[in-house]
Motif scaffolding. Sequence first.
Motif, PDB file in Angstrom:
ATOM      1  N   ILE A 292       0.698  -0.961   0.049  1.00  0.00           N
ATOM      2  CA  ILE A 292      -0.089  -0.123  -0.128  1.00  0.00           C
ATOM      3  C   ILE A 292       0.822   1.113   0.091  1.00  0.00           C
ATOM      4  CG2 ILE A 292      -1.992  -0.994   1.114  1.00  0.00           C
ATOM      5  CD1 ILE A 292      -1.124   0.355   3.655  1.00  0.00           C
ATOM      6  N   ASP A 293       0.501   2.280  -0.299  1.00  0.00           N
ATOM      7  CA  ASP A 293       0.949   3.518  -0.554  1.00  0.00           C
ATOM      8  C   ASP A 293       0.825   4.102   0.895  1.00  0.00           C
ATOM      9  OD1 ASP A 293       1.815   6.167  -0.948  1.00  0.00           O
ATOM     10  OD2 ASP A 293       0.966   6.541  -2.694  1.00  0.00           O
ATOM     11  N   ILE A 294       1.847   4.569   1.574  1.00  0.00           N
ATOM     12  CA  ILE A 294       2.117   4.922   3.007  1.00  0.00           C
ATOM     13  C   ILE A 294       1.014   6.247   3.107  1.00  0.00           C
ATOM     14  CG2 ILE A 294       3.819   6.535   2.731  1.00  0.00           C
ATOM     15  CD1 ILE A 294       3.250   4.244   5.611  1.00  0.00           C
ATOM     16  N   ARG A 295       0.754   6.976   2.086  1.00  0.00           N
ATOM     17  CA  ARG A 295      -0.140   8.297   2.201  1.00  0.00           C
ATOM     18  C   ARG A 295      -1.520   7.645   2.073  1.00  0.00           C
ATOM     19  NH1 ARG A 295       2.331  10.906  -3.360  1.00  0.00           N
ATOM     20  NH2 ARG A 295       2.026   8.746  -3.807  1.00  0.00           N
ATOM     21  N   ASP A 296      -1.765   6.368   1.749  1.00  0.00           N
ATOM     22  CA  ASP A 296      -3.433   6.028   1.936  1.00  0.00           C
ATOM     23  C   ASP A 296      -3.566   5.138   3.313  1.00  0.00           C
ATOM     24  OD1 ASP A 296      -3.520   6.740  -0.549  1.00  0.00           O
ATOM     25  OD2 ASP A 296      -3.068   4.997  -1.481  1.00  0.00           O
ATOM     26  N   LEU A 297      -2.562   5.246   4.158  1.00  0.00           N
ATOM     27  CA  LEU A 297      -2.765   4.664   5.450  1.00  0.00           C
ATOM     28  C   LEU A 297      -3.958   5.306   6.320  1.00  0.00           C
ATOM     29  CD1 LEU A 297      -1.707   2.444   7.292  1.00  0.00           C
ATOM     30  CD2 LEU A 297       0.025   4.402   8.550  1.00  0.00           C
ATOM     31  N   TRP A 298      -4.203   6.463   5.955  1.00  0.00           N
ATOM     32  CA  TRP A 298      -5.454   7.214   6.406  1.00  0.00           C
ATOM     33  C   TRP A 298      -6.620   6.494   6.303  1.00  0.00           C
ATOM     34  CZ3 TRP A 298      -9.554   8.879   4.020  1.00  0.00           C
ATOM     35  CH2 TRP A 298      -9.449   9.204   2.667  1.00  0.00           C
ATOM     36  N   MET A 299      -6.815   5.720   5.264  1.00  0.00           N
ATOM     37  CA  MET A 299      -7.886   4.938   4.965  1.00  0.00           C
ATOM     38  C   MET A 299      -8.259   4.020   5.860  1.00  0.00           C
ATOM     39  SD  MET A 299      -7.325   4.570   0.595  1.00  0.00           S
ATOM     40  CE  MET A 299      -7.123   6.062  -0.334  1.00  0.00           C
TER      41      MET A 299
ATOM     42  N   THR B 283      -7.196  -6.544   0.565  1.00  0.00           N
ATOM     43  CA  THR B 283      -6.199  -5.583   1.090  1.00  0.00           C
ATOM     44  C   THR B 283      -7.016  -4.868   2.032  1.00  0.00           C
ATOM     45  OG1 THR B 283      -4.991  -5.480  -0.871  1.00  0.00           O
ATOM     46  CG2 THR B 283      -4.637  -3.711   0.554  1.00  0.00           C
ATOM     47  N   MET B 284      -8.090  -4.058   1.736  1.00  0.00           N
ATOM     48  CA  MET B 284      -8.843  -3.265   2.572  1.00  0.00           C
ATOM     49  C   MET B 284      -9.116  -4.230   3.704  1.00  0.00           C
ATOM     50  SD  MET B 284     -12.471  -1.495   1.959  1.00  0.00           S
ATOM     51  CE  MET B 284     -13.810  -1.208   3.072  1.00  0.00           C
ATOM     52  N   THR B 285      -9.600  -5.245   3.627  1.00  0.00           N
ATOM     53  CA  THR B 285     -10.082  -5.959   4.793  1.00  0.00           C
ATOM     54  C   THR B 285      -8.974  -6.361   5.678  1.00  0.00           C
ATOM     55  OG1 THR B 285     -12.064  -7.143   3.448  1.00  0.00           O
ATOM     56  CG2 THR B 285     -11.463  -8.127   5.711  1.00  0.00           C
ATOM     57  N   PHE B 286      -7.860  -6.605   5.262  1.00  0.00           N
ATOM     58  CA  PHE B 286      -6.773  -7.119   5.983  1.00  0.00           C
ATOM     59  C   PHE B 286      -6.098  -5.700   6.974  1.00  0.00           C
ATOM     60  CE2 PHE B 286      -2.030  -7.029   6.417  1.00  0.00           C
ATOM     61  CZ  PHE B 286      -1.743  -7.729   7.535  1.00  0.00           C
ATOM     62  N   TYR B 287      -6.183  -4.673   6.166  1.00  0.00           N
ATOM     63  CA  TYR B 287      -5.449  -3.574   6.857  1.00  0.00           C
ATOM     64  C   TYR B 287      -6.343  -2.959   7.683  1.00  0.00           C
ATOM     65  CZ  TYR B 287      -0.884  -3.561   4.344  1.00  0.00           C
ATOM     66  OH  TYR B 287       0.246  -4.177   3.938  1.00  0.00           O
ATOM     67  N   THR B 288      -7.781  -2.982   7.552  1.00  0.00           N
ATOM     68  CA  THR B 288      -8.874  -2.521   8.489  1.00  0.00           C
ATOM     69  C   THR B 288      -8.705  -3.297   9.872  1.00  0.00           C
ATOM     70  OG1 THR B 288     -10.194  -1.740   6.753  1.00  0.00           O
ATOM     71  CG2 THR B 288     -11.375  -2.538   8.875  1.00  0.00           C
ATOM     72  N   PHE B 289      -8.670  -4.393   9.820  1.00  0.00           N
ATOM     73  CA  PHE B 289      -8.620  -5.297  10.748  1.00  0.00           C
ATOM     74  C   PHE B 289      -7.371  -5.386  11.568  1.00  0.00           C
ATOM     75  CE2 PHE B 289     -12.498  -6.239   9.255  1.00  0.00           C
ATOM     76  CZ  PHE B 289     -13.340  -6.167  10.161  1.00  0.00           C
ATOM     77  N   LEU B 290      -6.131  -5.408  10.903  1.00  0.00           N
ATOM     78  CA  LEU B 290      -4.911  -5.206  11.370  1.00  0.00           C
ATOM     79  C   LEU B 290      -5.040  -3.844  12.131  1.00  0.00           C
ATOM     80  CD1 LEU B 290      -1.887  -6.117  11.676  1.00  0.00           C
ATOM     81  CD2 LEU B 290      -1.382  -4.683   9.766  1.00  0.00           C
ATOM     82  N   VAL B 291      -5.221  -2.617  11.907  1.00  0.00           N
ATOM     83  CA  VAL B 291      -5.329  -1.587  12.566  1.00  0.00           C
ATOM     84  C   VAL B 291      -6.078  -1.657  13.777  1.00  0.00           C
ATOM     85  CG1 VAL B 291      -5.813   1.107  12.712  1.00  0.00           C
ATOM     86  CG2 VAL B 291      -4.663   0.037  10.481  1.00  0.00           C
ATOM     87  N   ALA B 292      -7.484  -2.133  13.417  1.00  0.00           N
ATOM     88  CA  ALA B 292      -8.300  -2.363  14.761  1.00  0.00           C
ATOM     89  C   ALA B 292      -7.701  -3.389  15.948  1.00  0.00           C
ATOM     90  CB  ALA B 292      -9.512  -2.808  14.096  1.00  0.00           C
ATOM     91  N   ALA B 293      -7.143  -4.287  15.305  1.00  0.00           N
ATOM     92  CA  ALA B 293      -6.499  -5.359  16.440  1.00  0.00           C
ATOM     93  C   ALA B 293      -5.444  -4.573  17.150  1.00  0.00           C
ATOM     94  CB  ALA B 293      -6.015  -6.560  15.775  1.00  0.00           C
ATOM     95  N   LEU B 294      -4.641  -3.957  16.563  1.00  0.00           N
ATOM     96  CA  LEU B 294      -3.367  -3.183  17.148  1.00  0.00           C
ATOM     97  C   LEU B 294      -3.766  -2.242  18.233  1.00  0.00           C
ATOM     98  CD1 LEU B 294      -0.657  -2.780  14.250  1.00  0.00           C
ATOM     99  CD2 LEU B 294      -0.685  -4.518  16.213  1.00  0.00           C
ATOM    100  N   SER B 295      -4.885  -1.315  17.729  1.00  0.00           N
ATOM    101  CA  SER B 295      -5.461  -0.469  18.541  1.00  0.00           C
ATOM    102  C   SER B 295      -6.020  -1.099  19.887  1.00  0.00           C
ATOM    103  CB  SER B 295      -6.850   0.277  17.713  1.00  0.00           C
ATOM    104  OG  SER B 295      -6.154   0.976  16.593  1.00  0.00           O
ATOM    105  N   LEU B 296      -6.803  -2.132  20.024  1.00  0.00           N
ATOM    106  CA  LEU B 296      -7.242  -2.685  21.038  1.00  0.00           C
ATOM    107  C   LEU B 296      -6.361  -3.808  21.871  1.00  0.00           C
ATOM    108  CD1 LEU B 296     -10.757  -3.766  19.607  1.00  0.00           C
ATOM    109  CD2 LEU B 296     -10.137  -2.086  21.069  1.00  0.00           C
ATOM    110  N   PHE B 297      -5.290  -3.951  21.365  1.00  0.00           N
ATOM    111  CA  PHE B 297      -4.545  -5.166  21.861  1.00  0.00           C
ATOM    112  C   PHE B 297      -4.182  -4.858  23.495  1.00  0.00           C
ATOM    113  CE2 PHE B 297      -0.382  -7.055  22.990  1.00  0.00           C
ATOM    114  CZ  PHE B 297      -0.667  -8.435  22.612  1.00  0.00           C
TER     115      PHE B 297
END
Length: 300
Positions: A64-71, A183-197
Amino acid sequence: MESSKLSALCIVAAASLWGIIGIFSRLLSDAGLSSLQTTEIRCFITAVVMFIVVVLKDWRLLKIDIRDLWMFIGTGFFSIVIFNIFYFETADMVSLSMTAVLLYTAPCFVMVLSAIIFKEAVTGQKLFALAFAFLGCIFTAGLIGGAGEFNTKGFVYGLCSGFFYSLYTIIGKVALKKYSPMTMTFYTFLVAALSLFLVSDPVQIVDAAMGSMKTLLGMLGLGLVITSIPYFLYARGLRGLDPGKASVLAFIEPMVATLAGIVVYGEALTFFNALGIFLILMSVVFLNIDFGKRSQTARA
């Protein structure tokens, strides 16, 4: 099958799977796990599953483009995590049926935001289907004829859960213009999982999984059947439908939840429950009627 019809089927299938989440959440609650921990389990397992699927299919989808991390921060943290927090807080202050109805104000937010951001037309067909679906949700939840003291804070929190829930559809539509549903599903839940860990007591989660095969299977079912598959299907469906239409189709979730309660837990089916189910089904059918083609056929 036409692309739009297949997309609609994906949305309906995803919402149907979400509708049976109560079976798994009750199982994990009985095992002593909190709602926050249940959310972390969903997010972590989904991230792991999607990582494996993406690597096996095409590892380049991880780029992914690091500039798209906000998504993905938007879909993962501001939608998945924040909406769950508001949802669970609301459930502590008002009835579960009211919580569900307030969550499903999301299509209203989606329709407004889509008109502003995507210049999506707010048609009479969409408004009619939305009204039918929301009324059906109220009947299905059993709010008609109920009584109780109005909880202002619970009401506001419930609306917040609906707003942040709607952001998944809005931001997801933007992300899907550039990235695949996987791609969208993976990064969405990776961010969510890290946020709650750090706040979910992962040690207790592991202990619960190791101590009971039933609990472990419940966790896997929650992560695979109730989260990984439906969120991928929903993302796939968003590719071929506008956000407003997709969000209304997702109203089938509370209908399925009601049916699951009747079949699995022997809950009573009232007249208003049945009427609500009928109205939600009619909203889905009405939303998928192509009046443009019908009128052209009539003129021919």
